[in-house]
Scaffold this motif. Structure first.
Motif, PDB file in Angstrom:
ATOM      1  N   LEU A 175     -14.068  -9.312 -27.199  1.00 47.36           N
ATOM      2  CA  LEU A 175     -12.985  -8.367 -27.479  1.00 47.36           C
ATOM      3  C   LEU A 175     -11.767  -8.603 -26.591  1.00 47.36           C
ATOM      4  O   LEU A 175     -11.880  -8.862 -25.393  1.00 47.36           O
ATOM      5  N   GLU A 176     -10.595  -8.440 -27.213  1.00 47.80           N
ATOM      6  CA  GLU A 176      -9.330  -8.464 -26.487  1.00 47.80           C
ATOM      7  C   GLU A 176      -8.645  -7.104 -26.516  1.00 47.80           C
ATOM      8  O   GLU A 176      -7.860  -6.791 -25.620  1.00 47.80           O
ATOM      9  N   VAL A 177      -8.942  -6.288 -27.532  1.00 47.87           N
ATOM     10  CA  VAL A 177      -8.378  -4.940 -27.652  1.00 47.87           C
ATOM     11  C   VAL A 177      -9.508  -3.974 -28.005  1.00 47.87           C
ATOM     12  O   VAL A 177     -10.225  -4.187 -28.988  1.00 47.87           O
ATOM     13  N   LEU A 178      -9.661  -2.914 -27.192  1.00 52.68           N
ATOM     14  CA  LEU A 178     -10.701  -1.910 -27.422  1.00 52.68           C
ATOM     15  C   LEU A 178     -10.070  -0.522 -27.341  1.00 52.68           C
ATOM     16  O   LEU A 178      -9.460  -0.167 -26.327  1.00 52.68           O
ATOM     17  N   ASP A 179     -10.227   0.260 -28.410  1.00 58.48           N
ATOM     18  CA  ASP A 179      -9.690   1.616 -28.460  1.00 58.48           C
ATOM     19  C   ASP A 179     -10.853   2.605 -28.559  1.00 58.48           C
ATOM     20  O   ASP A 179     -11.553   2.646 -29.568  1.00 58.48           O
ATOM     21  N   MET A 180     -11.053   3.381 -27.492  1.00 57.82           N
ATOM     22  CA  MET A 180     -12.074   4.436 -27.494  1.00 57.82           C
ATOM     23  C   MET A 180     -11.429   5.773 -27.143  1.00 57.82           C
ATOM     24  O   MET A 180     -12.047   6.642 -26.532  1.00 57.82           O
ATOM     25  N   SER A 181     -10.199   5.956 -27.543  1.00 57.56           N
ATOM     26  CA  SER A 181      -9.494   7.203 -27.272  1.00 57.56           C
ATOM     27  C   SER A 181     -10.029   8.341 -28.142  1.00 57.56           C
ATOM     28  O   SER A 181     -10.741   8.111 -29.125  1.00 57.56           O
ATOM     29  N   CYS A 182      -9.715   9.566 -27.716  1.00 55.94           N
ATOM     30  CA  CYS A 182     -10.092  10.775 -28.475  1.00 55.94           C
ATOM     31  C   CYS A 182     -11.608  10.899 -28.652  1.00 55.94           C
ATOM     32  O   CYS A 182     -12.107  11.126 -29.760  1.00 55.94           O
ATOM     33  N   ASN A 183     -12.334  10.729 -27.561  1.00 57.04           N
ATOM     34  CA  ASN A 183     -13.782  10.922 -27.550  1.00 57.04           C
ATOM     35  C   ASN A 183     -14.160  11.866 -26.421  1.00 57.04           C
ATOM     36  O   ASN A 183     -13.326  12.666 -25.975  1.00 57.04           O
ATOM     37  N   HIS A 184     -15.425  11.811 -25.968  1.00 54.33           N
ATOM     38  CA  HIS A 184     -15.900  12.703 -24.909  1.00 54.33           C
ATOM     39  C   HIS A 184     -16.455  11.897 -23.734  1.00 54.33           C
ATOM     40  O   HIS A 184     -17.385  12.336 -23.054  1.00 54.33           O
ATOM     41  N   LEU A 185     -15.878  10.738 -23.499  1.00 55.93           N
ATOM     42  CA  LEU A 185     -16.383   9.847 -22.456  1.00 55.93           C
ATOM     43  C   LEU A 185     -16.090  10.412 -21.068  1.00 55.93           C
ATOM     44  O   LEU A 185     -14.963  10.816 -20.762  1.00 55.93           O
ATOM     45  N   ARG A 186     -17.129  10.398 -20.223  1.00 55.61           N
ATOM     46  CA  ARG A 186     -16.972  10.818 -18.831  1.00 55.61           C
ATOM     47  C   ARG A 186     -16.925   9.627 -17.880  1.00 55.61           C
ATOM     48  O   ARG A 186     -16.504   9.762 -16.731  1.00 55.61           O
ATOM     49  N   ALA A 187     -17.370   8.478 -18.369  1.00 51.78           N
ATOM     50  CA  ALA A 187     -17.350   7.256 -17.566  1.00 51.78           C
ATOM     51  C   ALA A 187     -17.347   6.056 -18.508  1.00 51.78           C
ATOM     52  O   ALA A 187     -17.880   6.125 -19.626  1.00 51.78           O
ATOM     53  N   VAL A 188     -16.742   4.981 -18.050  1.00 49.20           N
ATOM     54  CA  VAL A 188     -16.718   3.727 -18.816  1.00 49.20           C
ATOM     55  C   VAL A 188     -17.142   2.612 -17.871  1.00 49.20           C
ATOM     56  O   VAL A 188     -16.379   2.198 -17.001  1.00 49.20           O
ATOM     57  N   ASP A 189     -18.368   2.163 -18.061  1.00 48.26           N
ATOM     58  CA  ASP A 189     -18.936   1.136 -17.183  1.00 48.26           C
ATOM     59  C   ASP A 189     -19.334  -0.058 -18.030  1.00 48.26           C
ATOM     60  O   ASP A 189     -20.485  -0.199 -18.452  1.00 48.26           O
ATOM     61  N   ILE A 190     -18.373  -0.888 -18.332  1.00 53.63           N
ATOM     62  CA  ILE A 190     -18.627  -2.080 -19.143  1.00 53.63           C
ATOM     63  C   ILE A 190     -17.884  -3.260 -18.515  1.00 53.63           C
ATOM     64  O   ILE A 190     -16.992  -3.080 -17.687  1.00 53.63           O
ATOM     65  N   SER A 191     -18.264  -4.443 -18.928  1.00 52.68           N
ATOM     66  CA  SER A 191     -17.619  -5.651 -18.419  1.00 52.68           C
ATOM     67  C   SER A 191     -17.291  -6.549 -19.601  1.00 52.68           C
ATOM     68  O   SER A 191     -18.187  -6.994 -20.320  1.00 52.68           O
ATOM     69  N   LEU A 192     -15.991  -6.773 -19.799  1.00 55.34           N
ATOM     70  CA  LEU A 192     -15.535  -7.626 -20.888  1.00 55.34           C
ATOM     71  C   LEU A 192     -14.492  -8.588 -20.324  1.00 55.34           C
ATOM     72  O   LEU A 192     -13.352  -8.205 -20.065  1.00 55.34           O
ATOM     73  N   SER A 193     -14.870  -9.822 -20.155  1.00 57.86           N
ATOM     74  CA  SER A 193     -14.019 -10.780 -19.435  1.00 57.86           C
ATOM     75  C   SER A 193     -12.758 -11.143 -20.193  1.00 57.86           C
ATOM     76  O   SER A 193     -11.772 -11.589 -19.588  1.00 57.86           O
ATOM     77  N   SER A 233     -13.096   0.616 -13.334  1.00 58.71           N
ATOM     78  CA  SER A 233     -12.776  -0.492 -12.436  1.00 58.71           C
ATOM     79  C   SER A 233     -12.089  -1.610 -13.201  1.00 58.71           C
ATOM     80  O   SER A 233     -12.682  -2.251 -14.077  1.00 58.71           O
ATOM     81  N   VAL A 234     -10.819  -1.816 -12.895  1.00 60.10           N
ATOM     82  CA  VAL A 234     -10.045  -2.853 -13.574  1.00 60.10           C
ATOM     83  C   VAL A 234     -10.583  -4.235 -13.239  1.00 60.10           C
ATOM     84  O   VAL A 234     -10.372  -5.205 -13.984  1.00 60.10           O
ATOM     85  N   ARG A 235     -11.311  -4.367 -12.156  1.00 61.76           N
ATOM     86  CA  ARG A 235     -11.868  -5.666 -11.771  1.00 61.76           C
ATOM     87  C   ARG A 235     -12.881  -6.176 -12.798  1.00 61.76           C
ATOM     88  O   ARG A 235     -13.220  -7.362 -12.807  1.00 61.76           O
ATOM     89  N   SER A 236     -13.388  -5.259 -13.647  1.00 53.87           N
ATOM     90  CA  SER A 236     -14.327  -5.671 -14.696  1.00 53.87           C
ATOM     91  C   SER A 236     -13.611  -6.338 -15.869  1.00 53.87           C
ATOM     92  O   SER A 236     -14.265  -6.874 -16.757  1.00 53.87           O
ATOM     93  N   TYR A 237     -12.273  -6.286 -15.849  1.00 52.66           N
ATOM     94  CA  TYR A 237     -11.480  -6.847 -16.939  1.00 52.66           C
ATOM     95  C   TYR A 237     -10.382  -7.733 -16.349  1.00 52.66           C
ATOM     96  O   TYR A 237      -9.217  -7.314 -16.245  1.00 52.66           O
ATOM     97  N   PRO A 238     -10.705  -8.945 -15.972  1.00 52.84           N
ATOM     98  CA  PRO A 238      -9.742  -9.803 -15.260  1.00 52.84           C
ATOM     99  C   PRO A 238      -8.506 -10.154 -16.076  1.00 52.84           C
ATOM    100  O   PRO A 238      -7.474 -10.518 -15.499  1.00 52.84           O
ATOM    101  N   MET A 239      -8.572 -10.052 -17.413  1.00 52.63           N
ATOM    102  CA  MET A 239      -7.431 -10.400 -18.259  1.00 52.63           C
ATOM    103  C   MET A 239      -6.608  -9.182 -18.673  1.00 52.63           C
ATOM    104  O   MET A 239      -5.614  -9.317 -19.390  1.00 52.63           O
ATOM    105  N   LEU A 240      -6.975  -8.000 -18.214  1.00 51.86           N
ATOM    106  CA  LEU A 240      -6.352  -6.759 -18.682  1.00 51.86           C
ATOM    107  C   LEU A 240      -4.876  -6.688 -18.313  1.00 51.86           C
ATOM    108  O   LEU A 240      -4.491  -6.983 -17.181  1.00 51.86           O
ATOM    109  N   ASP A 241      -4.028  -6.276 -19.304  1.00 56.76           N
ATOM    110  CA  ASP A 241      -2.619  -6.037 -19.016  1.00 56.76           C
ATOM    111  C   ASP A 241      -2.153  -4.664 -19.487  1.00 56.76           C
ATOM    112  O   ASP A 241      -1.062  -4.222 -19.138  1.00 56.76           O
ATOM    113  N   THR A 242      -2.991  -3.960 -20.290  1.00 53.15           N
ATOM    114  CA  THR A 242      -2.621  -2.651 -20.827  1.00 53.15           C
ATOM    115  C   THR A 242      -3.768  -1.671 -20.641  1.00 53.15           C
ATOM    116  O   THR A 242      -4.906  -1.963 -21.018  1.00 53.15           O
TER     117      THR A 242
END
Length: 431
Positions: free
Chosen positions: A287-305, A322-331
């Protein structure tokens, strides 16, 4: 101008009084309720690239004889600039549509839109066998017609054209199922939008069988009756070219004991408004773009390089993932959560950060980090009016931008230590 040509341009000579209006700047022509008396006004639409016909019914014109076109009519159709035709609020006998549509092969129309239309009866589509049309994009919204079931012969007659179609949308049309055979007809389809229908987990499995939609890259299943995350995964795994999948506004749940492999080409994934309390797994690894807005998430613990854009607005997050889990993240979008402070060191390199509507702790680090991020121009819409302090009490309700962040107030040690050193040096010198 022949009757066949008039029917082709307007599917017209409609029942009520009306006329056409041409906007030369936009190259857009709209016709309201054309009648035989006012049909001459359609001539001004010949210079438009988009023509819209709105209102009326065609049922009383079913018996009009439509023969082959003469050479002058064919030449005239080929010279038209029209690229898109919109038909809105019409009653269309399918048998008339079947007789007229074949003449589109003489035009340069590439997009055909039906909105709020009622298709009546069943057409004889045999005349379309082996017929090619220039139309590459076909859209139906809020359309009522005979059921798609038992339509194998119709789709077979249309297969020469449908096999070249690149975009298809059938939205808000109460579709409950699609057959495997239908999917195999659309050999070149790149984009399929079936949002706002009644497709369930079982019907999805039958629609996306082996060999169906072999070139499909974009699929919208927004706002259907899907419930099983893993059943969806099992269904779309037959789409090897799929790059963009929209499952938003479905109530999805996952079976922790199940596993599935998503198409390896999948890059954009929309899981917004799906009732998530936890992140569904497995996620497509590329994945390069992931949209999980408008939910009931209390934490997001995933790693997508490979992830570049992450949308988590309107959840219940108390901390920034943790932004360190997404080294390519810009948004990173985090609007309307429960976040008290943005970790400046982690997010300062991002190009687009949106975090309005959170209950900020306007301590020195909290307010200072947001002000510094805004100064870079990377803070998204909402700054400064939607960034307010929740704490400490003295700043509650105040805009974050107005919180004083002086060195003396926020880091007294940074000021006091040099002063002490200077005084010590002066004491030594005096001695």
């Amino acid at each position: 101008m022949s009757v066949a040509v008039l029917l082709l341009l307007g599917l017209g000579i409609l029942g009520a009084e009306g006329r056409c209006f041409f906007n030369r700047t936009q190259e857009y022509c709209i016709c309201y309720h054309l009648s035989q008396e006012t049909v001459s006004s359609i001539i001004q639409c010949l210079a438009a690239s988009v023509v819209e016909f709105q209102g009326g019914e065609l049922e009383r014109h079913v018996a009009i004889p439509i023969g082959d076109l003469d050479p002058s009519s064919i030449e005239m159709l080929g010279s038209l600039l029209i690229r898109k035709i919109i038909l809105r609020d019409l009653l269309v006998p399918e048998i008339l549509l079947a007789r007229v549509l074949r003449f589109f092969s003489y035009t340069q129309v590439q997009e055909l839109v039906f909105e709020n239309c009622v298709f009546k009866g069943r057409g004889n589509w045999e005349e379309m066998a082996n017929q090619d049309l220039p139309v590459l994009s076909l859209h139906f919204h809020n359309v009522t017609s005979a059921l798609l079931t038992d339509r194998q012969q119709d789709f077979s007659s249309l297969s020469s054209w449908l096999g070249t179609l690149q975009e298809l949308s059938v939205t808000g049309c109460h579709v409950t199922s699609l057959s495997c055979g239908i999917g195999k007809v659309f050999r070149a389809l790149l984009s399929l939008d079936v949002a706002q229908n009644s497709l369930g987990d079982e019907s999805l499995a039958s629609a996306f069988c082996s060999g169906a939609f072999p070139q499909l890259q974009v699929l919208s299943l927004q706002r259907n009756n899907l419930t099983s995350y893993h059943r969806v995964c099992e269904s779309v795994r037959w789409l090897p070219e799929l790059q963009h999948l929209d499952l938003s506004q479905n109530k999805l749940t996952a079976d922790p004991s199940s596993s599935c492999q998503w198409p390896v080409a999948l890059r954009i994934f929309n899981l917004s408004t799906t009732g998530l309390d936890d992140v569904l797994k497995p996620l497509p690894p590329g994945l390069e773009v992931l949209d999980m807005s408008c939910n009931h998430l209390r934490a997001v613990d995933i790693s997508l390089s490979s992830l570049k854009k992450l949308f988590l607005s309107q959840n219940m997050l108390r901390a920034v993932p943790s932004v360190r889990s997404y080294p390519m993240l810009d948004t990173l979008h985090l609007d309307n959560n429960l976040i008290a402070e943005l970790p400046w060191d982690e997010v300062k390199h991002l190009r687009d950060v949106a975090a309005a509507g959170n209950p900020y702790n306007c301590s020195c680090s909290g307010a200072g980090g947001l002000q510094a991020l805004a100064a870079t121009g990377h803070l998204g819409q909402g700054w400064p009016q939607d960034y307010t302090c929740q704490s400490p009490p003295g700043y509650q309700g105040r805009l974050v931008k107005d919180v004083p962040v002086s060195v003396l107030r926020c880091n007294s040690a940074a000021v006091i230590a040099p002063v002490c050193v200077a005084l010590a040096l002066l004491g030594v010198a005096g001695a």
